[in-house]
Design an enzyme around this catalytic site. Structure first.
Site, PDB file in Angstrom:
ATOM      1  CB  CYS A   1      -0.912   0.044   1.230  1.00  0.00           C
ATOM      2  SG  CYS A   1      -2.149  -1.250   1.315  1.00  0.00           S
TER       3      CYS A   1
ATOM      4  CG  LEU B   1      14.362 -29.335  11.841  1.00  0.00           C
ATOM      5  CD1 LEU B   1      14.052 -28.376  12.954  1.00  0.00           C
ATOM      6  CD2 LEU B   1      13.069 -29.729  11.130  1.00  0.00           C
TER       7      LEU B   1
ATOM      8  CB  THR C   1      14.420 -21.355   6.651  1.00  0.00           C
ATOM      9  OG1 THR C   1      15.691 -21.990   6.467  1.00  0.00           O
ATOM     10  CG2 THR C   1      14.483 -20.477   7.889  1.00  0.00           C
ATOM     11  CD  GLU C   2      14.653 -25.671   1.161  1.00  0.00           C
ATOM     12  OE1 GLU C   2      14.184 -26.249   0.162  1.00  0.00           O
ATOM     13  OE2 GLU C   2      14.876 -24.455   1.177  1.00  0.00           O
TER      14      GLU C   2
ATOM     15  CB  VAL D   1      26.609 -22.731   8.173  1.00  0.00           C
ATOM     16  CG1 VAL D   1      27.663 -23.222   7.189  1.00  0.00           C
ATOM     17  CG2 VAL D   1      26.861 -21.288   8.563  1.00  0.00           C
TER      18      VAL D   1
ATOM     19  CB  ALA E   1     -14.248   3.703 -10.606  1.00  0.00           C
TER      20      ALA E   1
ATOM     21  CD  GLU F   1      -8.841   3.120 -10.717  1.00  0.00           C
ATOM     22  OE1 GLU F   1      -8.919   2.011 -11.266  1.00  0.00           O
ATOM     23  OE2 GLU F   1      -9.749   3.976 -10.765  1.00  0.00           O
TER      24      GLU F   1
END
Length: 1257
Positions: free
Chosen positions: A51, A182, A186-187, A272, A1004, A1193
């Site tokens: 925004c 882990l 994150t993966e 790492v 609009a 717009e």
């Protein structure tokens, strides 16, 4: 912090705001002293906002940057900051730019360049005591708690372990060889949640001391596999300051690569070892480990150690040299040696927090032999070019033993071309771009190494000064914002730059959205059963597995719909649930409900649909060839005689061309969401929906269930962004959820996941424009013949109105005596496209600006000169018959030209381009004229309900929806000024169909005009009733007057109504006044591109807009900045990639870019470095409430100034290579399109001068 953000107007829809607050809070709480500005920018780079355009957020948080110690504690008596000074959010330093007090009776000019809302305080004014003494802290007992071994069991047989010693890790790994290790998840978390991969055993190694070693030694640094990337970064930065310069070349490369690796939040938890063992082919770090001679220490369950070189560790796609039961223990990174140079490279779609397209790690070790430097060792490693990070072994063999000179460079580039090969249809596409990056990166490496060789004059002399810019690192300065506007106050509130009414709820996270509504105990969650084929006949639907799924409560298909299965916005050309055919991937076949959202999604995935596939259409060109158009959608507009003009000989030249205009995803931060429930035993239905068009939801649900509209209520308090995407494409979701809710008589909630939302709810239309333009020798346009097509997708929705809007705006601001525009709406087998900020106008104007720019090239003149001589003016009659009134285009343009000193900027860019071969700057100015009104006449009406209470407060309800644009704030200001009461006395609760019926969608850009006028009408009615009472005596307050009126039985409630006058258009004659008025604007942009990689940054953006007398200039400036940055995404960053002929590596009809991982909206680091917004002063708009103008717009298209500045820079690059002819550049101008248009010796082996990267259109 929250107060600062609210005051700075840094929260619009508010959905992203708590995330920014928490990122900043985490930085401040974890910093020993106030952080520098660069660190603030870096900590926010992982947050997205759709925004605001980010500038006010940066300004709000910049007051916390380290600038003046007195701001962060008790004020000493001899403070260096004068009491009258304020903290400048643009520079972060105390300044004195506060203007005088505002006078209500006359316009007050207020120029804001330094954000005078910030006082030099220690925030003791906010909570009554020192900020530092009242802060919550992390509970000390948790810090002191000893980490112990944990074993937990979860859903579906999941086992989760948290060992505390290495021995426990190895025992678990021996017991569960396939277990996933882990740290930050994150993966693995993404794989399990989004890719739906099942890992039954998870082992968290976060607290294992042996895996968290970080030991700086004499010969290098030992890094434990569980060490977090942010900790690694901290150590590397420390090492660089402490060790010899030549020893830290590797560390510096890692520091630079980690800077762009991910957001701070990810680096704080990602490890790492996790990054290494994931073995992603686009890992940013693995090529560096390989290139820098790193050694990996591997340990098995018996404690046996072995050492593997990083270069030999990666075996294939996500496959590494780890046997069953082995884990990565640590990494040893040796120091670099004298005359050993290590460098990182990365190119992504977006500069920060983005996955790489291609990355690289390169190292060379030189030895002195006689007067030369000879390569003793080298390593050239690339990512993003193969299924794994790959070393260029032939290139390495070529380099070793050769003298470091130009001959070596040319030979190595030749070897590289055959050493690293990318197949034509390789996953990820962009093959030519990736091939060119392989060569560009090595060329940059050669230049960088040569430049680093201090004292080696023979080497340096071979490098022209104009080449040095290719290796200069990009150091991004802080964003400087300037907002210049006048305040014209009317009454107590109108004209004042008030803070968004919901801002303080939003900054504290207390603001509620549709998905925040809690379901009662008997509530159900819904998930959709979606088509997986673009065009097919449904043979059968097997729901047997779904019915046995946990928590399952029901599945509902077309046969279960109580009344009408046919739906549609203009015509009923859609089915709620597909019954026999599907016409796109993602079409809804049915809905499943279950006790939880996860269970509902699981059950929906288990529904098996058998298809008979049918031919599909995937592009506008295919649709044109197949004559695949939506019925009755051909449109024509014209003026003059185009054919006669072309044949008359008046035209000096006639040119023809095509413009492809890419689409855009709305990417509102709040996904589509509806909660729906029955009332009174199922006799009524109520819902809370995330929608811009509550009446549309009411109508769809009414039709599907067979209930009268009077028994269906839709309400909404606020949206987390909409931009047109929640105007029509949200209604079918509410209708789908209404079926199980009504039939089961239970509440149902449906909230789409991001990928499903992006796949099924439609985007901005892609367009194809085919133009033929005739013009004079001076550049005056005489005739335009334009064929314009948009890609509607599989239903009509709003596509015809969007095509019409594009046709209305196809002249932009240019006087064209003879014009002919033919438009068609194409049917394709994609989900139906829909409204998006600008509603087709930007696409039409972009096509116009393209042929204007081409005329300039043909005549060897500047585009700005061509534009100026063709400007429309006061009284111009447009190609649809409307006459321009109160045209401020010329004044805006001249003011902008003076403000940015355009002629000087042009000279400076040209001078820079002469002196720099591999970096180029471009400048551009772009005008706009945007029509305001719904082009469908019946929508130009608005209702409102105003109620005055005896305590003097006022409740306003109107048909518009608050979605961050400040509509409720502006409407409340209108009411407050009308009653001459403070803004705090006016409250707007929500939008509801049972309060204001038959409301038009909030779209609009016209809502403030219409609903403001409706509210004013209601206020005036009440004031007229109060007048006889008010005239009897002087009441001390409005509350006293209201009470007196109540005693006299005066009606203190009124319904207001407004219709937009003097509009209407007849498509049969092609003439009329479709717009009430036009909003004019102009923008200037200056930017710099890296011609070798396609990377760019916007150095300056200057926007001027004519908004009459603004109702709330602060909100309007926020809308302009937000629209500009969103538009910047459309023209330069955001690319939709569909499974079509241009992208054969994507399954047919599927959207590849269906999430933030692949679809990149602008981030904090994409904001123009200097961002100025000015509102034209002294020009009231006589055609709207309080002389204001619509703002939502019109500014969006002005971001195309960035696009044409990019093209200007590319023109300079091509000229250096001997190419001066016109060339097409499609939007978005991504790094791929920029780089491949900058022709040079590194692109020549792969593409010709007419190469045009593929685009889904």
């Amino acid at each position: 912090m929250s107060e600062s953000l609210a005051r700075a107007h840094g929260s619009q829809c508010g959905f992203c705001t708590p995330g920014f607050i928490m990122s900043m809070y985490a930085l401040l709480r974890s910093s020993q002293s106030p952080p520098p500005e660069e660190q603030i920018d870096e900590c926010l780079s992982g947050n997205l906002c759709r925004c605001t355009g980010y500038r006010p957020i940066l300004d709000a948080f910049r007051v916390f940057a380290k600038t003046e110690n007195s701001l962060y504690g008790p004020q000493p008596s001899s403070s260096s900051v004068e009491e009258s000074n304020v903290v400048c959010p643009s520079t972060g330093k105390p300044c004195s730019c506060r203007s005088g007090s505002l006078v209500d009776s006359e316009p007050t000019r207020e120029s804001i360049c330094c954000g005078q809302k910030y006082k030099a305080i220690s925030y003791d004014e906010v909570d009554g005591s020192l900020y530092a003494e009242k802060e919550l802290i992390f509970p000390p007992e948790l810090l002191l708690r000893k980490i112990s071994y944990l074993s937990l069991s979860g859903f579906n047989g999941l086992k989760w372990y948290r060992p505390s010693r290495l021995k426990q890790v190895l025992e678990l790994k021996s017991r569960y060889p396939d277990a996933k290790l882990l740290v930050g998840n994150t993966e693995v978390g993404i794989e399990m949640r989004l890719k739906r991969m099942h890992y039954p055993v998870l082992i968290s190694t976060m607290h294992v001391p042996e895996l968290n070693v970080l030991d700086v030694k004499d010969d290098g640094v030992e890094i434990g596999a569980a060490v977090r990337l942010s900790d690694l970064l901290t150590v590397f930065r420390k090492v660089v300051t402490e060790r010899a310069y030549h020893e830290t070349s590797t560390c510096k490369a890692f520091i630079e690569q980690l800077k762009w690796f991910a957001g701070t939040q990810i680096k704080n938890v990602a490890s790492v070892g996790g990054n290494i063992c994931t073995a992603s082919p686009i890992s940013d770090l693995n090529p560096l480990w390989m290139a820098s001679r790193a050694k990996f220490r591997v340990i098995d369950g018996k404690g046996n150690l072995r050492i593997v070189s990083a270069e030999n560790f990666f075996l294939g796609y996500r496959k590494v040299d780890l046997a069953s039961g082995e884990i990565l223990l640590s990494v040893f990174l040796p120091w670099s040696r004298s005359l050993e140079y290590v460098k990182e490279f990365k190119q992504a779609h977006r500069r920060d927090d983005d996955i790489a397209i291609v990355n690289a790690g390169m190292r060379v070790f030189l030895e002195k032999k006689d007067d030369n430097l000879v390569v003793a060792d080298a390593s050239i490693v690339y990512g993003g070019v193969a299924p794994l990070s790959i070393a260029a072994r032939q290139t390495k063999e070529y380099l070793i033993g050769r003298t470091w000179n130009q001959e070596l460079l040319q030979g190595a580039l030749e070897v590289l071309r055959s050493d690293i090969l990318i197949k034509e249809n390789a996953p990820g596409g962009m093959v030519e771009f990736r091939r060119s990056l392989i060569l560009s990166f090595f060329f940059k490496f050669f230049l960088w190494v040569s430049h680093e060789m201090d004292g080696m004059r023979s080497i340096k002399e071979e490098i022209p000064l104009s080449h040095i810019s290719a290796i200069k690192p990009f150091e991004r300065p802080s964003v400087i914002g300037c907002q210049d506007y006048e305040i014209v106050k009317r009454g107590t509130a109108v004209g004042s730059p008030e803070v968004h009414l919901s801002a303080r709820l939003q900054v504290t996270g207390e603001a509620e959205y549709a998905d925040d509504i809690a379901l009662p105990p008997n509530g159900l969650n819904a998930a959709l059963v979606l088509s997986r084929k673009p065009h097919a006949r449904i043979i059968s639907v097997d729901d047997s597995q779904a019915k046995s799924s946990p928590g399952f409560a029901g599945i509902f298909l077309a046969k279960d719909v109580p009344r009408k299965n046919k739906i549609g916005h203009v015509i009923n050309d859609e089915e709620l649930f597909a019954s026999e055919f599907v016409s796109c991937v993602g079409q809804v076949i049915g809905v499943v409900v279950a006790d939880t959202q996860e269970n509902a999604k699981l059950a929906a995935r288990k529904v098996h649909v058998e298809y008979e596939e049918l031919p599909a259409i995937f592009s506008i060109e295919d649709a044109i060839k197949a004559k695949s158009f939506h019925p009755n959608t051909e449109r024509f507009l014209g003026k003059g005689d185009v054919d006669l003009c072309f044949q008359s000989g008046e035209c000096y030249k006639v040119i023809q061309g095509e413009v492809q205009v890419g689409g855009q995803e709305h990417f509102y931060l709040e996904p589509q969401s509806t909660v729906i429930w029955t009332v009174d035993g199922g006799n009524e239905v109520h819902m809370v929906s995330s929608t811009q068009a509550p009446q549309k939801h009411q109508k769809y649900v009414s039709g599907v269930l067979g209930l009268p509209m009077s028994k269906v209520v839709c309400r909404i308090k606020r949206l987390g962004g909409g931009f047109g995407g929640k105007e029509t494409r949200s209604a079918f979701l509410a209708a789908a959820a209404s079926v199980p809710s009504y039939l089961l008589n239970r509440p149902v909630k449906i909230t789409l996941d991001r990928d499903a939302d992006m796949m099924i709810t439609g985007q901005r239309h892609s367009f194809l424009g085919k133009y033929k333009v005739g013009f004079t020798k001076e550049g005056k346009v005489l005739a335009l013949d334009l064929e314009i097509y948009n890609n509607a997708g599989n239903s009509l929705d709003l596509s015809l109105a969007i095509l019409e809007h594009a046709m209305f705006h196809s002249d932009n601001v240019y006087e064209i005596p003879n014009i002919r525009i033919n438009g068609r709406v194409c049917f394709t087998n994609f989900p139906s496209n829909t409204a998006f900020r600008g509603f087709g106008g930007p696409q039409g104007m972009l096509i116009a600006e393209n042929w204007i720019q081409r005329i300039a090239v043909e005549l060897k003149k500047s585009p700005e000169e061509i534009k100026e001589m063709n400007f429309q003016g006061e009284g111009s009659v447009l190609h649809y018959g409307q006459q321009l009134q109160h045209c401020k285009l010329g004044q805006l343009w001249n003011a902008l030209k003076e403000s940015c000193n355009f002629l000087n900027a042009r000279k400076e860019a040209d001078q820079f381009n002469l002196q720099n071969r591999w970096k180029k700057r471009g400048v551009a100015m772009v005008p706009t004229k945007f029509g305001i009104s719904f082009t469908t006449k019946l929508l130009n009406q608005a209702g409102a309900l105003v109620q005055v209470y005896t305590d003097g407060t006022v409740l306003v309800t109107h048909g518009g929806v608050e979605m961050g644009q400040g509509l409720h704030t502006k409407v409340a200001q209108v009411a407050a000024s009308s009653f001459n009461i403070p803004l705090t006395s006016v409250f707007i609760s929500e939008t509801s169909t049972d309060k204001v019926p038959n409301a038009s969608p909030t779209a609009a850009s016209a809502s403030s005009d219409m609903y403001g006028a409706a509210v004013l009408d209601a206020c005036e009615q009440i004031k007229a009733r109060m007048e006889p009472i008010a005239s009897r005596k002087n009441f001390s307050s409005f509350a006293e007057l209201a009470s007196a009126c109540y005693v006299e039985r005066i009606d203190l409630s009124a319904h207001g109504f407004h219709i937009v006058p003097e509009i209407g258009f007849d498509w049969k004659t092609g003439k009329g006044n479709p717009f009430r008025y036009h909003t004019y604007g102009a923008a200037y942009a200056e930017l710099e591109i890296d011609t070798l990689t396609g990377d760019f940054h916007t150095r300056d953006a200057n926007v001027f807009l004519d908004l009459g007398y603004s109702i709330n200039p602060a909100i309007d400036v926020g809308q302009i900045e937000g629209a500009f940055v969103q538009g910047l995404g459309w023209v330069a960053l955001e690319e939709l990639k569909w499974g079509d002929a241009a992208h054969k590596w994507i399954p047919p009809g599927c959207l590849y870019t269906c999430g933030p991982g692949t679809y990149k909206i602008p981030s904090v680091n994409d904001v123009p470095l200097k961002f100025s917004v000015s509102l034209l002063k002294g020009h009231p708009n006589v055609k709207a409430i309080h002389s204001s103008k619509a703002v939502g717009e019109p500014p969006f298209f002005l971001a195309s100034s960035v696009f044409f500045a990019i093209k200007d820079a590319i023109i300079a690059a091509r000229a250096d290579a001997g190419f001066t002819d016109w060339f097409p550049l499609d939007n978005p101008a991504t790094p791929e399109r920029i780089r491949m248009a900058c022709l040079d010796e590194f692109t020549a082996p792969f593409v010709g001068s007419d190469f045009r990267p593929k685009l889904s259109v």
